[in-house]
Write a protein that holds these residues in place. Structure first.
Motif, short mmCIF file in Angstrom:
data_model
loop_
_atom_site.label_atom_id
_atom_site.label_comp_id
_atom_site.label_asym_id
_atom_site.label_seq_id
_atom_site.Cartn_x
_atom_site.Cartn_y
_atom_site.Cartn_z
N LYS A 110 31.05 7.97 15.15
CA LYS A 110 29.94 7.25 14.96
C LYS A 110 28.50 8.07 15.13
CE LYS A 110 27.41 3.12 16.24
NZ LYS A 110 27.28 1.98 17.12
N GLU A 111 28.61 8.80 16.22
CA GLU A 111 27.56 9.79 16.52
C GLU A 111 27.34 10.60 15.33
OE1 GLU A 111 28.41 11.37 20.45
OE2 GLU A 111 28.20 9.76 21.42
N GLU A 114 25.99 9.35 12.18
CA GLU A 114 24.34 8.83 12.50
C GLU A 114 23.62 10.08 12.24
OE1 GLU A 114 24.23 6.76 16.00
OE2 GLU A 114 24.91 4.91 15.20
#
Length: 121
Positions: A110-111, A114
């Motif tokens: 997810k990081e 993003e």
């Protein structure tokens, strides 16, 4: 978002695939480096997650290097417990130490996703 997962241990692979799918990701998985490289030209991924130590002639470092030849900005997550080969991560990657919880892979993916989608500063 599409994730390419390369993990030779079927139990770990299944746990990580399930966790990523539950988080809403599309996951394409492979059990060997050779299998992962065969998929490289057929389907692009948004993030590559690879075990470092794999059976066969291709390890996780090589997979990331080869994917990056075609997709220079592809984020990479390396999973490793022990590797006799010195680390050589590609820029923009993260290393996750084994043993890990599948949720840790989801968090790192997810990081990186993003960061990939963030506008340049």
């Amino acid at each position: 978002m599409s994730i390419r997962l390369v993990e030779d241990d079927p139990m770990i692979r299944e746990l990580v695939v399930d966790a990523l799918r539950e988080a809403g990701y599309h996951v394409i998985h492979a059990g060997t480096g050779e299998e992962a490289l065969a998929w490289r030209r057929r389907r692009v991924a948004d993030v590559l997650v690879t075990d470092v130590r794999l059976p066969g002639q291709v390890d996780g470092w090589q997979i990331a290097e080869r994917y990056r030849e075609q997709y220079p900005n592809l984020p990479v997550v390396y999973a490793t417990g022990f590797s006799p080969v010195p680390p050589r991560p590609v820029p923009g990657s993260r290393i996750v130490r084994k043993p890990f919880l599948p949720e840790e892979i989801v968090r790192v993916v997810k990081e990186l996703g993003e960061l990939k989608d963030a506008p340049p500063v």
